[in-house]
Design a protein around this motif. Structure first.
Motif, PDB file in Angstrom:
ATOM      1  N   PHE A  39       1.088  -1.081  -0.002  1.00 38.12           N
ATOM      2  CA  PHE A  39       0.154   0.128   0.116  1.00 38.12           C
ATOM      3  C   PHE A  39       0.844   1.318  -0.067  1.00 38.12           C
ATOM      4  O   PHE A  39       1.484   1.446   0.890  1.00 38.12           O
ATOM      5  N   CYS A 163      -3.838  -1.110  -8.188  1.00 38.15           N
ATOM      6  CA  CYS A 163      -5.090  -0.204  -8.210  1.00 38.15           C
ATOM      7  C   CYS A 163      -4.487   1.224  -8.035  1.00 38.15           C
ATOM      8  O   CYS A 163      -3.768   1.476  -6.986  1.00 38.15           O
ATOM      9  N   ARG A 185      -8.271  -0.173   3.516  1.00 35.86           N
ATOM     10  CA  ARG A 185      -6.993  -0.895   3.806  1.00 35.86           C
ATOM     11  C   ARG A 185      -7.364  -2.346   3.872  1.00 35.86           C
ATOM     12  O   ARG A 185      -6.335  -3.163   3.315  1.00 35.86           O
ATOM     13  N   GLN A 188      -7.647  -4.051   0.424  1.00 36.70           N
ATOM     14  CA  GLN A 188      -6.330  -4.151  -0.114  1.00 36.70           C
ATOM     15  C   GLN A 188      -5.703  -5.360   0.267  1.00 36.70           C
ATOM     16  O   GLN A 188      -5.001  -6.062  -0.289  1.00 36.70           O
ATOM     17  N   LEU A 193      -3.812  -6.710  -3.249  1.00 40.23           N
ATOM     18  CA  LEU A 193      -3.458  -5.666  -4.332  1.00 40.23           C
ATOM     19  C   LEU A 193      -2.295  -4.727  -4.171  1.00 40.23           C
ATOM     20  O   LEU A 193      -1.893  -4.753  -2.843  1.00 40.23           O
ATOM     21  N   MET A 195      -1.558  -0.930  -3.985  1.00 40.71           N
ATOM     22  CA  MET A 195      -2.441   0.093  -4.283  1.00 40.71           C
ATOM     23  C   MET A 195      -1.383   1.367  -4.263  1.00 40.71           C
ATOM     24  O   MET A 195      -0.722   1.389  -3.524  1.00 40.71           O
ATOM     25  N   TYR A 197      -1.934   5.399  -3.807  1.00 43.48           N
ATOM     26  CA  TYR A 197      -3.074   6.145  -3.337  1.00 43.48           C
ATOM     27  C   TYR A 197      -2.546   7.649  -2.974  1.00 43.48           C
ATOM     28  O   TYR A 197      -1.648   7.701  -2.414  1.00 43.48           O
TER      29      TYR A 197
END
Length: 375
Positions: A39, A163, A185, A188, A193, A195, A197
């Motif tokens: 993330f 993503c 969160r 994800q 994934l 991610m 952001y």
């Protein structure tokens, strides 16, 4: 569904990416990498280049220089549809004349996905995001949080390993933003994934990210975990951007035995080489005391319920330091008090804004292993 195994399909690597709009530089030599399943948050103030960088990853903007690898593939020149990504926009971009179900599967229909597969993916996404009872509604019949879930479902059904999300929560109220942060969160992590952001909200970055890329004027200021970014800001900008309230930065000058806080001649708080630099202090580490401490005067009081933030002028030079203390403290402006500071942990070069090396910190600890006190 997307495999939860961390493979190279979701890895991201950027090498020297640059982008300009006319004479305006939007990105300059951006180099970063993120393993699959990360993330990654692009954080920074408006105009720092974070949304431009996301658009370059998505293929919506062409870089002027550099290389971009998504899932181990060099995607330079590839259109967005061929990059193996899904994207959630700030505006959600829902079609008002289509139902929730039709909005979610619109991309699959456009790509010619078989009807049975579309329906199976729709059912999984709707169940995952709690949209089963809303599939027949139009976007105008949904709340902001429900519209956000529809946009997320549309990304989920694409089953792409990467993503991209461009400030997706900025249109929601504070309570709903906090709820959606947890949901995004959890989603994800459940799907594995990668991610990316984009946000200007440090609370989103610190609470959601595995990796934070703090940007400033088109460049990466610091690339670190949330914990490292808070505990060891690499620059004055990072120190002043991260934290609520942010770190107080105090000017240092030459004094007897080393560097002292400007306007407070007395005990040295840092090695002599740090004179002319800046000492950083986190507000939660500043302690008001009735006894010994640095002389200060209250400038403003901000009551936040569980805690109070005191903004104080320190010494004769009037440098401001903030203290975050638990409970309610009612103090009038001008009230004198004493403040006790922690052992110095953060020193910065005032000219370059960069963090000074660790050997300065080791040296200053030997000067004053206890908290900074002045009679």
């Amino acid at each position: 569904m997307i495999s939860t195994q961390q493979d190279s399909r979701g890895a991201i690597r950027l090498d020297g990416v640059a982008k300009s709009f006319g004479s305006t530089r939007a990105l300059a030599d951006v180099t970063l990498s993120a393993p699959a399943g990360t993330f990654l948050v692009l954080l920074g103030p408006s105009g720092c280049g974070k949304s431009t960088l996301l658009r370059v990853m998505a293929g919506l903007e062409a870089p002027a220089a550099g290389r971009l690898f998504l899932g181990g593939r060099d995607v330079a020149g590839l259109p967005p549809a061929a990059r193996g990504i899904a994207m959630v926009f700030q505006s959600y971009a829902l079609f008002p004349h289509l139902s929730v179900a039709e909005n979610i599967v619109f991309g699959l229909r456009a790509r010619g996905t078989a009807r049975g597969e579309r329906e199976a993916r729709l059912a999984r996404a709707a169940d995952m995001l709690g949209l089963g009872a809303l599939l027949a509604r139009r976007p105008s019949q949904l709340s902001g949080g429900q519209q956000q879930r529809v946009a997320l479902a549309r990304a989920v059904v694409a089953e792409a390993p990467i993503c991209l999300m461009d400030e997706p929560l900025s249109n929601l109220d504070a309570k709903l933003r906090a709820e959606m942060r947890r949901e995004i969160r959890a989603l994800q992590q459940r799907l594995g994934l990668t991610m990316v952001y984009v946000t200007h909200d440090q609370a989103e970055a610190m609470s959601m990210a595995d990796q934070v890329v703090l940007m400033r004027e088109g460049r990466i200021e610091q690339d670190a975990t949330p914990a490292e970014l808070y505990a060891r800001p690499a620059t004055v900008f990072a120190a002043s951007f991260i934290g609520t309230p942010p770190m107080s930065l105090l000017r240092l000058e030459a004094g007897q035995g080393g560097a002292v806080i400007a306007g407070l001649p007395g005990h040295a708080v840092a090695p002599a080489e740090a004179a002319g630099g800046l000492l950083g202090v986190r507000p939660e580490e500043v302690v008001p005391t009735d006894g010994h401490g640095l002389p200060a005067a209250v400038l403003a009081v901000e009551f936040l319920g569980a805690e109070t933030v005191l903004s104080c002028a320190l010494g004769t030079a009037g440098q401001m330091v903030q203290a975050r203390v638990p409970g309610h403290h009612a103090m009038a402006a001008g009230t004198p008090l004493r403040l006790r500071l922690p052992p110095p942990q953060h020193l910065f070069d005032a000219a370059t804004g960069r963090r000074l090396p660790d050997f300065f910190r080791a040296a200053q600890q030997s000067l004053h292993p206890e908290r900074i006190d002045t009679p």
